[in-house]
Design a protein around this motif. Structure first.
Motif, PDB file in Angstrom:
ATOM      1  N   LYS A  77      13.592 -13.315   2.893  1.00  0.00           N
ATOM      2  CA  LYS A  77      13.437 -12.177   1.764  1.00  0.00           C
ATOM      3  C   LYS A  77      12.589 -11.116   1.831  1.00  0.00           C
ATOM      4  O   LYS A  77      11.458 -10.884   3.324  1.00  0.00           O
ATOM      5  CB  LYS A  77      12.274 -13.011   0.749  1.00  0.00           C
ATOM      6  CG  LYS A  77      12.076 -12.306  -0.854  1.00  0.00           C
ATOM      7  CD  LYS A  77      10.767 -13.434  -1.896  1.00  0.00           C
ATOM      8  CE  LYS A  77      10.940 -12.904  -2.662  1.00  0.00           C
ATOM      9  NZ  LYS A  77       9.844 -12.080  -2.848  1.00  0.00           N
TER      10      LYS A  77
ATOM     11  N   SER B 147       7.703  -7.774  -1.717  1.00  0.00           N
ATOM     12  CA  SER B 147       8.333  -7.637  -3.063  1.00  0.00           C
ATOM     13  C   SER B 147       7.217  -6.210  -3.527  1.00  0.00           C
ATOM     14  O   SER B 147       7.890  -5.490  -4.820  1.00  0.00           O
ATOM     15  CB  SER B 147       7.854  -8.809  -3.872  1.00  0.00           C
ATOM     16  OG  SER B 147       5.939  -8.745  -2.892  1.00  0.00           O
ATOM     17  N   LYS B 148       6.852  -5.132  -2.913  1.00  0.00           N
ATOM     18  CA  LYS B 148       6.579  -3.616  -3.057  1.00  0.00           C
ATOM     19  C   LYS B 148       5.520  -3.347  -1.935  1.00  0.00           C
ATOM     20  O   LYS B 148       5.052  -3.981  -0.960  1.00  0.00           O
ATOM     21  CB  LYS B 148       5.000  -4.945  -4.721  1.00  0.00           C
ATOM     22  CG  LYS B 148       4.053  -5.414  -3.865  1.00  0.00           C
ATOM     23  CD  LYS B 148       3.123  -5.197  -4.822  1.00  0.00           C
ATOM     24  CE  LYS B 148       1.397  -5.456  -4.208  1.00  0.00           C
ATOM     25  NZ  LYS B 148       0.376  -5.549  -4.772  1.00  0.00           N
TER      26      LYS B 148
ATOM     27  N   LYS C 298      11.462  -0.220   1.542  1.00  0.00           N
ATOM     28  CA  LYS C 298      12.535  -1.751   0.598  1.00  0.00           C
ATOM     29  C   LYS C 298      13.742  -0.604   0.581  1.00  0.00           C
ATOM     30  O   LYS C 298      13.759   0.693  -0.085  1.00  0.00           O
ATOM     31  CB  LYS C 298      11.170  -1.283  -1.059  1.00  0.00           C
ATOM     32  CG  LYS C 298      12.011  -2.525  -2.086  1.00  0.00           C
ATOM     33  CD  LYS C 298      11.137  -2.547  -2.198  1.00  0.00           C
ATOM     34  CE  LYS C 298      11.334  -3.378  -3.822  1.00  0.00           C
ATOM     35  NZ  LYS C 298      10.701  -3.682  -4.823  1.00  0.00           N
TER      36      LYS C 298
ATOM     37  N   ALA D  29      14.246  -7.155  -4.634  1.00  0.00           N
ATOM     38  CA  ALA D  29      14.095  -7.667  -2.710  1.00  0.00           C
ATOM     39  C   ALA D  29      15.300  -8.473  -2.388  1.00  0.00           C
ATOM     40  O   ALA D  29      16.127  -9.041  -2.822  1.00  0.00           O
ATOM     41  CB  ALA D  29      13.274  -8.135  -2.794  1.00  0.00           C
TER      42      ALA D  29
END
Ligand SMILES: O=P(O)(O)OC[C@H]1O[C@H](O[C@H]2O[C@H](CO)[C@@H](O)[C@H](O)[C@H]2O)[C@H](O)[C@@H](O)[C@@H]1O
Length: 355
Positions: A168, A171-172, A177, A182
């Protein structure tokens, strides 16, 4: 099991950063024997070979150290400290994007008896947080992804749990990113194994409960059977218990970590594949200007070290106090040295940005 070390003139050390200090005319290669050995689960395998292998995973058993003759460079010459070689490493990465891959247990956190209490220090967390500001950073662990996240608690990192079978993206908070979603990935071939893994976990819990100190951990796509706290006299008994459960699961394989038997699907996926997947997700699959650095302490990390050697990109750093057969180019002794190395990378990057 003594490990043969061969001297050859053909270099395995293909980039400047992978080269060990010069030993005139020679480079040392490790034997071609598979570094990550699957223990045979099926009937033919002798229980003694399991126990020998369990012993070999303990640094106090000297048989696991590579055998070297007097005229060969020492293990530390072959795998010098990444701290001592810091300048050569950063020179080799010049003009390239460093991407960091970090194993968790024994790399970011010290090895402890209770796997549920393998906490990372606040200082290490702060260092990894800074690191991720300057370089894309991934945690690659044998643990279940949620569990390793609960220890690291940094949302800006990539996580590859269950030996890379559960990935994964941040997420932030990461400039690395990709897109608004994600990255998420689990090999289809692995997800098919989830019900089987749950069953084998239950069976192993039941079967090993009579062995004092044994601990079974469900890592979602794989199961760990810990024997760190089992009296060595009981290792045969434990191996027999595990073997008796696994004989009904021919689609599972058994590998070994530090005082742990690891049961996982027989699929072609490991930490090396996870590293390649992550490089691709970050857009570096076919780029020459990428410099991946993988730091890990365990046999399962060897898959990633090998991928880096084969790609002739970046290098691996083995965290170990004692000599071990490895495809890593460099070494660090313990997590505190890992922290120093990461901190130096951050400082080097900050000062290069000021220039
Ligand atoms: O890939 P990793 O992040 O290194 O995970 C490998 C295994 O790590 C954990 O076990 C190891 O660390 C424990 C805590 O220090 C120690 O008690 C144990 O003996 C080590 O093998 C984890 O508990 C396992 O599930 C992972 O497979």
């Amino acid at each position: 099991m003594a490990i043969a070390v061969a001297v050859t003139n053909s270099s395995l050390f293909t980039t400047a950063a992978q080269k060990p200090p010069t030993v005139p005319g020679t480079y040392i290669t490790i034997s071609k024997k598979k570094l990550l050995q699957n223990l045979e689960i099926n009937s033919g395998a002798k229980i003694n070979s399991w126990v020998d292998s369990m012993r070999a995973s303990s640094p106090t058993h000297l048989k696991s150290t590579p055998s070297l003759s007097d005229d060969q460079p020492s293990w530390t010459q072959q795998h010098p400290s990444a701290l001592d070689m810091f300048e050569q490493i950063t020179n080799a990465s010049n003009g390239k994007q460093i991407v960091m891959f970090l194993d968790y247990d024994g790399t970011l956190s010290p090895i402890v008896e209770d796997p549920d209490r393998a906490f990372m220090s606040d200082a290490m967390r702060a260092t990894v947080r800074k690191l991720a500001r300057y370089f894309p950073t991934a945690i690659v662990s044998g643990r279940c992804r949620d569990k390793v996240y609960s220890f690291v608690r940094l949302a800006e990192l990539y996580y590859a749990g269950s030996h890379g079978m559960d990935i994964k993206g941040p997420s932030k908070g990461s400039k690395y990113k990709k897109g608004s979603e994600a990255v998420r990935f689990q090999p289809d071939t692995a997800t098919e194994f989830l019900p089987m893994i749950d069953k084998v976990y239950e069976a192993l819990l039941e079967k090993t409960k009579s062995t004092a100190g044994a601990k079974v951990e469900n890592n979602k796509f794989c199961v760990s059977v810990h024997f760190r706290c089992v009296d060595e006299k009981k290792w045969v008994e434990l191996a027999q218990q595990v073997k008796s459960v696994l004989k009904d699961y021919p689609k599972l394989r058994l590998t070994q970590g530090r005082k742990v038997l690891e049961i996982r699907p027989t699929i072609k996926w490991d930490k090396g594949k996870a590293l390649e997947f992550l490089l691709e997700s970050l857009g570096y699959a076919n780029r020459k200007d990428v410099f991946p650095v993988y730091i890990g302490d365990d046999r399962t990390d060897e898959d990633a070290f090998k991928v880096l050697r084969e790609r002739r990109q970046g290098f691996g750093i083995l965290v170990s106090k004692s000599p071990k057969e490895t495809s890593a180019a460099y070494s660090l002794q313990e997590p505190s040295e890992v922290m120093d190395f990461l901190q130096r990378l951050v400082e080097w990057k900050m000062s290069s940005l000021r220039r």
